[in-house]
Design a protein around this motif. Structure first.
Motif, PDB file in Angstrom:
ATOM      1  N   ILE A 164     -66.803  12.604 -17.015  1.00  0.00           N
ATOM      2  CA  ILE A 164     -65.379  12.707 -16.704  1.00  0.00           C
ATOM      3  C   ILE A 164     -65.017  14.123 -16.271  1.00  0.00           C
ATOM      4  O   ILE A 164     -64.226  14.332 -15.346  1.00  0.00           O
ATOM      5  CB  ILE A 164     -64.520  12.276 -17.916  1.00  0.00           C
ATOM      6  CG1 ILE A 164     -64.792  10.808 -18.270  1.00  0.00           C
ATOM      7  CG2 ILE A 164     -63.040  12.492 -17.621  1.00  0.00           C
ATOM      8  CD1 ILE A 164     -64.437   9.815 -17.179  1.00  0.00           C
ATOM      9  N   SER A 165     -65.612  15.111 -16.943  1.00  0.00           N
ATOM     10  CA  SER A 165     -65.319  16.499 -16.630  1.00  0.00           C
ATOM     11  C   SER A 165     -65.690  16.843 -15.192  1.00  0.00           C
ATOM     12  O   SER A 165     -65.013  17.649 -14.532  1.00  0.00           O
ATOM     13  CB  SER A 165     -66.060  17.422 -17.605  1.00  0.00           C
ATOM     14  OG  SER A 165     -65.687  18.772 -17.395  1.00  0.00           O
ATOM     15  N   LYS A 166     -66.749  16.253 -14.699  1.00  0.00           N
ATOM     16  CA  LYS A 166     -67.177  16.499 -13.315  1.00  0.00           C
ATOM     17  C   LYS A 166     -66.116  16.029 -12.319  1.00  0.00           C
ATOM     18  O   LYS A 166     -65.993  16.569 -11.219  1.00  0.00           O
ATOM     19  CB  LYS A 166     -68.500  15.772 -13.065  1.00  0.00           C
ATOM     20  CG  LYS A 166     -69.167  16.064 -11.720  1.00  0.00           C
ATOM     21  CD  LYS A 166     -70.495  15.349 -11.627  1.00  0.00           C
ATOM     22  CE  LYS A 166     -71.162  15.576 -10.265  1.00  0.00           C
ATOM     23  NZ  LYS A 166     -71.546  16.987 -10.074  1.00  0.00           N
ATOM     24  N   LEU A 167     -65.346  15.026 -12.724  1.00  0.00           N
ATOM     25  CA  LEU A 167     -64.323  14.464 -11.848  1.00  0.00           C
ATOM     26  C   LEU A 167     -62.939  15.061 -12.109  1.00  0.00           C
ATOM     27  O   LEU A 167     -62.175  15.302 -11.175  1.00  0.00           O
ATOM     28  CB  LEU A 167     -64.267  12.944 -12.035  1.00  0.00           C
ATOM     29  CG  LEU A 167     -65.572  12.191 -11.751  1.00  0.00           C
ATOM     30  CD1 LEU A 167     -65.434  10.726 -12.152  1.00  0.00           C
ATOM     31  CD2 LEU A 167     -65.944  12.305 -10.275  1.00  0.00           C
ATOM     32  N   ASN A 168     -62.628  15.285 -13.385  1.00  0.00           N
ATOM     33  CA  ASN A 168     -61.325  15.835 -13.748  1.00  0.00           C
ATOM     34  C   ASN A 168     -61.445  16.518 -15.106  1.00  0.00           C
ATOM     35  O   ASN A 168     -61.310  15.877 -16.150  1.00  0.00           O
ATOM     36  CB  ASN A 168     -60.277  14.711 -13.805  1.00  0.00           C
ATOM     37  CG  ASN A 168     -58.861  15.257 -13.916  1.00  0.00           C
ATOM     38  OD1 ASN A 168     -58.593  16.190 -14.664  1.00  0.00           O
ATOM     39  ND2 ASN A 168     -57.941  14.668 -13.153  1.00  0.00           N
ATOM     40  N   SER A 169     -61.694  17.814 -15.075  1.00  0.00           N
ATOM     41  CA  SER A 169     -61.959  18.543 -16.320  1.00  0.00           C
ATOM     42  C   SER A 169     -60.725  18.609 -17.222  1.00  0.00           C
ATOM     43  O   SER A 169     -60.850  18.659 -18.447  1.00  0.00           O
ATOM     44  CB  SER A 169     -62.453  19.962 -16.005  1.00  0.00           C
ATOM     45  OG  SER A 169     -61.476  20.689 -15.257  1.00  0.00           O
ATOM     46  N   THR A 170     -59.548  18.590 -16.622  1.00  0.00           N
ATOM     47  CA  THR A 170     -58.321  18.649 -17.425  1.00  0.00           C
ATOM     48  C   THR A 170     -58.196  17.422 -18.318  1.00  0.00           C
ATOM     49  O   THR A 170     -57.919  17.520 -19.522  1.00  0.00           O
ATOM     50  CB  THR A 170     -57.084  18.759 -16.514  1.00  0.00           C
ATOM     51  OG1 THR A 170     -57.184  19.948 -15.722  1.00  0.00           O
ATOM     52  CG2 THR A 170     -55.804  18.809 -17.346  1.00  0.00           C
ATOM     53  N   ILE A 171     -58.399  16.247 -17.746  1.00  0.00           N
ATOM     54  CA  ILE A 171     -58.315  15.012 -18.512  1.00  0.00           C
ATOM     55  C   ILE A 171     -59.447  14.938 -19.531  1.00  0.00           C
ATOM     56  O   ILE A 171     -59.250  14.503 -20.670  1.00  0.00           O
ATOM     57  CB  ILE A 171     -58.350  13.783 -17.577  1.00  0.00           C
ATOM     58  CG1 ILE A 171     -57.058  13.708 -16.765  1.00  0.00           C
ATOM     59  CG2 ILE A 171     -58.546  12.497 -18.369  1.00  0.00           C
ATOM     60  CD1 ILE A 171     -57.003  12.557 -15.785  1.00  0.00           C
ATOM     61  N   PHE A 211     -55.281   6.502 -20.572  1.00  0.00           N
ATOM     62  CA  PHE A 211     -53.847   6.761 -20.740  1.00  0.00           C
ATOM     63  C   PHE A 211     -53.323   7.709 -19.662  1.00  0.00           C
ATOM     64  O   PHE A 211     -52.130   7.705 -19.356  1.00  0.00           O
ATOM     65  CB  PHE A 211     -53.563   7.385 -22.117  1.00  0.00           C
ATOM     66  CG  PHE A 211     -53.844   6.471 -23.274  1.00  0.00           C
ATOM     67  CD1 PHE A 211     -53.833   5.091 -23.124  1.00  0.00           C
ATOM     68  CD2 PHE A 211     -54.107   6.991 -24.533  1.00  0.00           C
ATOM     69  CE1 PHE A 211     -54.097   4.244 -24.196  1.00  0.00           C
ATOM     70  CE2 PHE A 211     -54.356   6.160 -25.611  1.00  0.00           C
ATOM     71  CZ  PHE A 211     -54.351   4.783 -25.445  1.00  0.00           C
ATOM     72  N   ASN A 212     -54.232   8.531 -19.129  1.00  0.00           N
ATOM     73  CA  ASN A 212     -53.854   9.533 -18.137  1.00  0.00           C
ATOM     74  C   ASN A 212     -54.346   9.181 -16.738  1.00  0.00           C
ATOM     75  O   ASN A 212     -54.282  10.018 -15.830  1.00  0.00           O
ATOM     76  CB  ASN A 212     -54.422  10.898 -18.554  1.00  0.00           C
ATOM     77  CG  ASN A 212     -53.844  11.392 -19.856  1.00  0.00           C
ATOM     78  OD1 ASN A 212     -52.798  12.034 -19.886  1.00  0.00           O
ATOM     79  ND2 ASN A 212     -54.515  11.097 -20.963  1.00  0.00           N
ATOM     80  N   THR A 213     -54.855   7.965 -16.575  1.00  0.00           N
ATOM     81  CA  THR A 213     -55.373   7.521 -15.284  1.00  0.00           C
ATOM     82  C   THR A 213     -54.777   6.151 -14.966  1.00  0.00           C
ATOM     83  O   THR A 213     -55.252   5.135 -15.476  1.00  0.00           O
ATOM     84  CB  THR A 213     -56.912   7.430 -15.318  1.00  0.00           C
ATOM     85  OG1 THR A 213     -57.454   8.684 -15.763  1.00  0.00           O
ATOM     86  CG2 THR A 213     -57.465   7.104 -13.930  1.00  0.00           C
ATOM     87  N   PRO A 214     -53.721   6.112 -14.166  1.00  0.00           N
ATOM     88  CA  PRO A 214     -53.068   4.831 -13.860  1.00  0.00           C
ATOM     89  C   PRO A 214     -54.049   3.791 -13.317  1.00  0.00           C
ATOM     90  O   PRO A 214     -54.920   4.108 -12.513  1.00  0.00           O
ATOM     91  CB  PRO A 214     -52.029   5.229 -12.797  1.00  0.00           C
ATOM     92  CG  PRO A 214     -51.742   6.671 -13.070  1.00  0.00           C
ATOM     93  CD  PRO A 214     -53.051   7.253 -13.522  1.00  0.00           C
ATOM     94  N   VAL A 261     -61.224  15.065 -25.438  1.00  0.00           N
ATOM     95  CA  VAL A 261     -62.027  15.522 -26.581  1.00  0.00           C
ATOM     96  C   VAL A 261     -61.209  16.370 -27.542  1.00  0.00           C
ATOM     97  O   VAL A 261     -61.504  16.414 -28.740  1.00  0.00           O
ATOM     98  CB  VAL A 261     -63.291  16.289 -26.123  1.00  0.00           C
ATOM     99  CG1 VAL A 261     -64.231  15.359 -25.373  1.00  0.00           C
ATOM    100  CG2 VAL A 261     -62.943  17.506 -25.277  1.00  0.00           C
ATOM    101  N   ASN A 262     -60.166  17.024 -27.043  1.00  0.00           N
ATOM    102  CA  ASN A 262     -59.306  17.790 -27.948  1.00  0.00           C
ATOM    103  C   ASN A 262     -58.474  16.868 -28.830  1.00  0.00           C
ATOM    104  O   ASN A 262     -58.224  17.166 -29.999  1.00  0.00           O
ATOM    105  CB  ASN A 262     -58.389  18.722 -27.149  1.00  0.00           C
ATOM    106  CG  ASN A 262     -59.134  19.922 -26.588  1.00  0.00           C
ATOM    107  OD1 ASN A 262     -60.182  20.301 -27.109  1.00  0.00           O
ATOM    108  ND2 ASN A 262     -58.610  20.508 -25.523  1.00  0.00           N
ATOM    109  N   ILE A 263     -58.049  15.738 -28.289  1.00  0.00           N
ATOM    110  CA  ILE A 263     -57.268  14.784 -29.080  1.00  0.00           C
ATOM    111  C   ILE A 263     -58.111  14.197 -30.209  1.00  0.00           C
ATOM    112  O   ILE A 263     -57.646  14.044 -31.344  1.00  0.00           O
ATOM    113  CB  ILE A 263     -56.692  13.670 -28.178  1.00  0.00           C
ATOM    114  CG1 ILE A 263     -55.528  14.226 -27.337  1.00  0.00           C
ATOM    115  CG2 ILE A 263     -56.227  12.476 -29.009  1.00  0.00           C
ATOM    116  CD1 ILE A 263     -54.972  13.255 -26.330  1.00  0.00           C
ATOM    117  N   ILE A 264     -59.368  13.866 -29.908  1.00  0.00           N
ATOM    118  CA  ILE A 264     -60.213  13.288 -30.963  1.00  0.00           C
ATOM    119  C   ILE A 264     -60.943  14.373 -31.752  1.00  0.00           C
ATOM    120  O   ILE A 264     -61.750  14.074 -32.630  1.00  0.00           O
ATOM    121  CB  ILE A 264     -61.225  12.278 -30.390  1.00  0.00           C
ATOM    122  CG1 ILE A 264     -62.241  12.964 -29.443  1.00  0.00           C
ATOM    123  CG2 ILE A 264     -60.525  11.142 -29.681  1.00  0.00           C
ATOM    124  CD1 ILE A 264     -63.359  12.033 -28.991  1.00  0.00           C
TER     125      ILE A 264
END
Length: 237
Positions: A201-208, A54-57, A213-216
């Motif tokens: 994913i965190s290694k590439l973009n920790s914000t996303i 959803f956050n990665t076009p 994981v916060n959403i779920i």
């Protein structure tokens, strides 16, 4: 004047580092499905990846299977059969272009291990990928395909002896939540796949990754060496 210039330089460098763009998350993701896979091996990582998408076009998620028939997970009802399935997006013969391939485990990985079509698919696909990942006993499929030859890897601890025997050329790591060797990521049993996916994913973009994981409402283990299950299952070598 010199002090001012030095302070200005440090602030400029710090600002530049702070605004450095995150690495790009791979866009084309595939999950290999085969009958009697463990549901959470697929559904857990996919829940995280779905939010990431959803956050990665232009990020896409696909299910790759031997045929276009729905693929049953291993949980069954004695009277009605499988309770959950996944619907394939492509067949292995269609060979869709992928950046990342995730391979789950489960009772069905023992059957897939001896399925020439599946093993050949992994063999020919791996060189074209940016990354390949496995969860739980899915590592034995990578081992059979030769992907793990002389590579460090881990797998489910409750099935450790069986998995080690299925991959004699692998440098198995007995106590690890997940292991990274080059562009190969392998995780321990079932839920470890979610921790591995978060770490990837965190290694590439920790914000996303954190947003997902916060959403779920999932708190991942972030230490790859955390593994109480190697002691529980008496796995040391």
């Amino acid at each position: 004047m010199r002090i001012f210039s030095l302070v200005t330089l440090v602030c400029s460098v710090t600002a530049a580092l702070g605004t450095r763009p995150a690495k790009t998350v791979p866009l084309k993701w595939g999950v290999l499905a085969f009958p009697r896979f463990v549901g959470l091996d697929i559904y857990g990582p996919l829940e995280i990846l779905n939010i990431v998408s959803f956050n990665t076009p232009n990020m896409t998620l696909s299910i790759i299977a031997e045929t276009m028939d729905n693929v049953p997970a291993h949980i069954t009802n004695p009277t009605s059969g499988a309770l959950t399935w996944v619907k394939p997006t492509y067949t292995i013969d269609q060979d869709p272009p992928l950046d990342v391939l995730l391979i789950p485990g489960g009772p069905g990985s023992r059957i897939a291990y001896n399925n020439t079509k599946i093993i050949d698919y992994v063999k020919r696909t791996y060189p074209k990928l940016k990354y390949i990942l496995s969860t739980c006993t899915g590592a034995q499929i990578l081992a059979k395909a030769g992907v793990l030859d002389q590579k460090r890897a881990t797998t489910a601890k409750f099935a450790w002896a069986e998995m080690v025997a299925s991959g004699p050329k692998v440098k198995w790591v007995p106590c690890a939540r997940w292991v990274v060797d080059g562009n190969i990521w392998t995780s321990s049993g079932v839920t470890a796949g979610m921790d591995m996916t978060y770490a990837f994913i965190s290694k590439l973009n920790s914000t996303i990754a954190d947003k997902a994981v916060n959403i779920i409402e999932y708190e991942p283990h972030t230490d790859p060496s955390w593994d109480p299950f190697c002691e529980i299952w008496n796995v040391t070598t």
